[in-house]
Write an enzyme that holds these catalytic residues in place. Structure first.
Site, PDB file in Angstrom:
ATOM      1  N   CYS A 196     -79.595  57.774  24.574  1.00  0.00           N
ATOM      2  CA  CYS A 196     -80.859  57.146  24.144  1.00  0.00           C
ATOM      3  C   CYS A 196     -81.558  56.711  25.421  1.00  0.00           C
ATOM      4  O   CYS A 196     -81.437  55.566  25.843  1.00  0.00           O
ATOM      5  CB  CYS A 196     -80.558  55.946  23.248  1.00  0.00           C
ATOM      6  SG  CYS A 196     -79.731  56.381  21.709  1.00  0.00           S
ATOM      7  N   ALA A 197     -82.266  57.611  26.046  1.00  0.00           N
ATOM      8  CA  ALA A 197     -82.519  57.474  27.479  1.00  0.00           C
ATOM      9  C   ALA A 197     -83.843  56.835  27.882  1.00  0.00           C
ATOM     10  O   ALA A 197     -83.959  56.269  28.967  1.00  0.00           O
ATOM     11  CB  ALA A 197     -82.432  58.853  28.124  1.00  0.00           C
ATOM     12  N   ALA A 198     -84.869  56.947  27.032  1.00  0.00           N
ATOM     13  CA  ALA A 198     -86.204  56.517  27.471  1.00  0.00           C
ATOM     14  C   ALA A 198     -86.344  54.993  27.444  1.00  0.00           C
ATOM     15  O   ALA A 198     -85.743  54.350  26.577  1.00  0.00           O
ATOM     16  CB  ALA A 198     -87.253  57.150  26.555  1.00  0.00           C
ATOM     17  N   GLY A 200     -85.990  55.309  30.800  1.00  0.00           N
ATOM     18  CA  GLY A 200     -85.331  56.044  31.866  1.00  0.00           C
ATOM     19  C   GLY A 200     -84.879  55.282  33.100  1.00  0.00           C
ATOM     20  O   GLY A 200     -84.444  55.908  34.067  1.00  0.00           O
ATOM     21  N   LYS A 202     -82.212  53.525  33.474  1.00  0.00           N
ATOM     22  CA  LYS A 202     -80.778  53.748  33.700  1.00  0.00           C
ATOM     23  C   LYS A 202     -80.521  55.212  34.073  1.00  0.00           C
ATOM     24  O   LYS A 202     -79.622  55.501  34.849  1.00  0.00           O
ATOM     25  CB  LYS A 202     -79.975  53.338  32.456  1.00  0.00           C
ATOM     26  CG  LYS A 202     -80.109  51.849  32.159  1.00  0.00           C
ATOM     27  CD  LYS A 202     -79.315  51.409  30.968  1.00  0.00           C
ATOM     28  CE  LYS A 202     -79.690  49.990  30.552  1.00  0.00           C
ATOM     29  NZ  LYS A 202     -80.994  49.898  29.864  1.00  0.00           N
ATOM     30  N   ARG A 225     -92.225  57.835  24.513  1.00  0.00           N
ATOM     31  CA  ARG A 225     -91.361  57.209  25.516  1.00  0.00           C
ATOM     32  C   ARG A 225     -90.799  58.258  26.477  1.00  0.00           C
ATOM     33  O   ARG A 225     -90.604  57.997  27.666  1.00  0.00           O
ATOM     34  CB  ARG A 225     -90.229  56.448  24.818  1.00  0.00           C
ATOM     35  CG  ARG A 225     -90.730  55.195  24.124  1.00  0.00           C
ATOM     36  CD  ARG A 225     -89.702  54.604  23.200  1.00  0.00           C
ATOM     37  NE  ARG A 225     -88.532  54.080  23.877  1.00  0.00           N
ATOM     38  CZ  ARG A 225     -88.443  52.861  24.422  1.00  0.00           C
ATOM     39  NH1 ARG A 225     -89.475  52.054  24.349  1.00  0.00           N
ATOM     40  NH2 ARG A 225     -87.342  52.453  25.018  1.00  0.00           N
ATOM     41  N   ASP A 267     -77.097  53.562  25.239  1.00  0.00           N
ATOM     42  CA  ASP A 267     -77.876  52.319  25.310  1.00  0.00           C
ATOM     43  C   ASP A 267     -78.867  52.371  24.142  1.00  0.00           C
ATOM     44  O   ASP A 267     -80.061  52.593  24.340  1.00  0.00           O
ATOM     45  CB  ASP A 267     -78.594  52.304  26.675  1.00  0.00           C
ATOM     46  CG  ASP A 267     -79.370  51.041  26.936  1.00  0.00           C
ATOM     47  OD1 ASP A 267     -78.874  49.953  26.623  1.00  0.00           O
ATOM     48  OD2 ASP A 267     -80.498  51.142  27.457  1.00  0.00           O
ATOM     49  N   CYS A 321     -79.436  45.174  24.806  1.00  0.00           N
ATOM     50  CA  CYS A 321     -80.050  43.929  25.285  1.00  0.00           C
ATOM     51  C   CYS A 321     -80.113  42.951  24.111  1.00  0.00           C
ATOM     52  O   CYS A 321     -81.084  42.235  23.923  1.00  0.00           O
ATOM     53  CB  CYS A 321     -81.415  44.162  25.928  1.00  0.00           C
ATOM     54  SG  CYS A 321     -82.596  45.001  24.875  1.00  0.00           S
TER      55      CYS A 321
HETATM   56  C1  SAM Z   1     -82.871  50.482  24.484  1.00  0.00           C
HETATM   57  S1  SAM Z   1     -83.852  51.906  24.538  1.00  0.00           S
HETATM   58  C2  SAM Z   1     -83.143  52.821  25.855  1.00  0.00           C
HETATM   59  C3  SAM Z   1     -83.506  52.300  27.222  1.00  0.00           C
HETATM   60  C4  SAM Z   1     -83.092  53.251  28.318  1.00  0.00           C
HETATM   61  N1  SAM Z   1     -81.667  53.518  28.288  1.00  0.00           N
HETATM   62  C5  SAM Z   1     -83.465  52.739  29.693  1.00  0.00           C
HETATM   63  O1  SAM Z   1     -82.630  52.224  30.404  1.00  0.00           O
HETATM   64  O2  SAM Z   1     -84.623  52.863  30.063  1.00  0.00           O
HETATM   65  C6  SAM Z   1     -83.311  52.798  23.158  1.00  0.00           C
HETATM   66  C7  SAM Z   1     -83.920  54.173  23.002  1.00  0.00           C
HETATM   67  O3  SAM Z   1     -83.212  54.862  21.986  1.00  0.00           O
HETATM   68  C8  SAM Z   1     -84.099  55.767  21.400  1.00  0.00           C
HETATM   69  N2  SAM Z   1     -83.501  56.224  20.129  1.00  0.00           N
HETATM   70  C9  SAM Z   1     -83.397  55.556  18.970  1.00  0.00           C
HETATM   71  N3  SAM Z   1     -82.739  56.307  18.062  1.00  0.00           N
HETATM   72  C10 SAM Z   1     -82.397  57.460  18.678  1.00  0.00           C
HETATM   73  C11 SAM Z   1     -81.697  58.633  18.272  1.00  0.00           C
HETATM   74  N4  SAM Z   1     -81.223  58.759  17.027  1.00  0.00           N
HETATM   75  N5  SAM Z   1     -81.514  59.611  19.174  1.00  0.00           N
HETATM   76  C12 SAM Z   1     -82.002  59.494  20.426  1.00  0.00           C
HETATM   77  N6  SAM Z   1     -82.685  58.413  20.869  1.00  0.00           N
HETATM   78  C13 SAM Z   1     -82.876  57.409  19.999  1.00  0.00           C
HETATM   79  C14 SAM Z   1     -85.372  54.961  21.260  1.00  0.00           C
HETATM   80  O4  SAM Z   1     -86.482  55.812  21.125  1.00  0.00           O
HETATM   81  C15 SAM Z   1     -85.377  54.194  22.567  1.00  0.00           C
HETATM   82  O5  SAM Z   1     -86.139  54.863  23.520  1.00  0.00           O
END
Ligand code: SAM
Length: 391
Positions: A196-198, A200, A202, A225, A267, A321
């Site tokens: 769940c990268a955006a 980005g 991390k 995102r 994450d 978080c």
């Molecule tokens: C806490 S944020 C991640 C922050 C990111 N790791 C960073 O450090 O910038 C959680 C992310 O999970 C994504 N997300 C939620 N459900 C998801 C899924 N089923 N598959 C992939 N991404 C998902 C959201 O769109 C969101 O961008």
């Protein structure tokens, strides 16, 4: 005359009648950069008058309402919690220092320190305690006692317009949010999956640890995102990452592309209850409802169970978080119970002062973070590693 033209165009842009800010900058009447620069200088001379014009149009009230959204656009984030990761924090969180990760894909901590010294900042060396971080004032800065590439400035320091930040040499990232990549610690050349990268931060940290050697498969299901993420990664000089707009739960662990994935960072979306300022912009957001918690925890459990089915996985970091047990210890305990004897919690950072809630045996290996205990945002991290079967 120039002032009048600028004010009118700004008003038109703000009111949405004509074009956008981009349109303003690239308006055909500004035929070259010199002309535009001259116009900006001229406008600045009359900024007080311009304020009066805008105030007279009732726009300051609108601007106040829009401020969080404008800040999100300026900082290229799409959620309030991301804004809080890089922005000023109210309440106890206003004591949280400004952490700045040096992007080692583009520069070194030594060079960044030299740059700040040349700009009149006073470098105090590597800190040896949180007390030193708490005492930071004025134009002083330190190196963090734990993370080798983390600079620490007083809480009020705003570096969003700093040339090194704009050039991707610095990443404005809370210390707690640097723990997941640091603890995953993939060696250069390895294959990593960021579930769940955006937006980005991390991922860019992982790429720095890999020295751009190896591969990061990064997924997110939010196209907006991901677009911000692509910009961030390009600016940070990341070249080892494949971005995909995909639901992580639909990514097949048996796909041959992921056969070498030994490291996973998970994450997932969470309540953000550890982000101290959320209640300012979203009253009540600091205490998520039971239904919301259940929904989030359900997804987090499914995502963690799914991640643990990747066949070559050796180490996984789960982080949020959030400060809610349902999204943290309970999710980790569920995953461990689903895979009895296959994974265990790695005993990381024994000197970290804030540990997981003692809800199951071994939960003390999880890390928690908060403004009060670790001078960071509220955070949770668990490191799971595969139990090697001895033959
Ligand atoms: C806490 S944020 C991640 C922050 C990111 N790791 C960073 O450090 O910038 C959680 C992310 O999970 C994504 N997300 C939620 N459900 C998801 C899924 N089923 N598959 C992939 N991404 C998902 C959201 O769109 C969101 O961008």
């Amino acid at each position: 005359m120039a002032l009048y033209a600028t004010a009118a165009t700004v008003l038109a842009a703000v009111e949405g009648r004509r074009g956008s800010i981009k349109g303003l900058v690239y308006a055909s009447r500004f035929q070259n950069v010199k002309q535009l620069y001259a116009l900006v200088c001229e406008t600045q001379r009359y900024s007080a008058v311009l304020d009066a014009v805008i105030a007279g149009a009732g726009l300051l009230r609108a601007e106040k309402k829009l401020r969080p959204h404008l800040a999100k656009v300026q900082r290229r984030v799409s959620r309030n919690e991301d804004l809080l990761q890089v922005g000023a924090r109210p309440g106890t969180a206003s004591q949280v220092p400004r952490f700045v990760r040096v992007n080692t894909l583009k520069t070194s901590p030594d060079d960044a320190v030299d740059y700040f010294k040349r700009q009149g900042f006073s470098y105090q060396g590597r800190a040896s305690s949180l007390g030193e971080l708490r005492a930071l004032k004025g134009k002083c800065f330190l190196l963090d006692p734990l993370l080798p590439e983390l600079l620490v400035f007083p809480a009020q320091t705003d570096l969003h317009d700093h040339p090194l930040y704009r050039a991707g040499h610095l990443i404005l990232q809370d210390k707690a949010s640097c723990l997941p990549a640091m603890l995953l610690a993939p060696p250069p050349g390895s294959h990593v999956l960021d579930a769940c990268a955006a937006p980005g931060n991390k991922t860019s940290h992982l790429a720095a640890l890999l020295r751009n050697q190896g591969k990061i498969f990064a997924f997110d299901r939010d196209a907006g995102r991901l677009a911000s993420m692509a910009t961030l990664l390009a600016r940070a000089g990341v070249s080892c990452c494949e971005l995909a707009e995909e639901d992580f739960l639909a990514v097949s662990p048996s796909d041959q592309r992921y056969r070498q994935v030994q490291y996973i960072l998970l994450d997932p979306s969470c309540s953000g209850s550890g982000m101290p300022g959320r209640s300012l912009e979203e009253p009540g957001a600091g205490t998520p409802s039971k239904a919301r918690l259940q929904a989030l925890a359900g997804f987090q459990q499914r995502a963690l169970r799914h991640a643990l089915t990747f066949p070559s996985l050796r180490r996984l970091v789960y982080s949020t978080c959030s400060l809610c047990q349902e999204e943290n210890e309970d999710v980790v305990w569920d995953a461990l119970q689903q895979n009895p004897g296959a994974f265990r919690l790695a005993p990381v950072l024994p000197s970290w002062p804030h540990r997981g809630l003692g809800t199951f045996p071994g939960a003390e290996h999880c890390l928690r973070a908060s403004p009060e205990t670790t001078l960071t945002g509220g955070f949770f991290v668990a490191v799971l590693e595969r139990v090697e079967v001895s033959r």
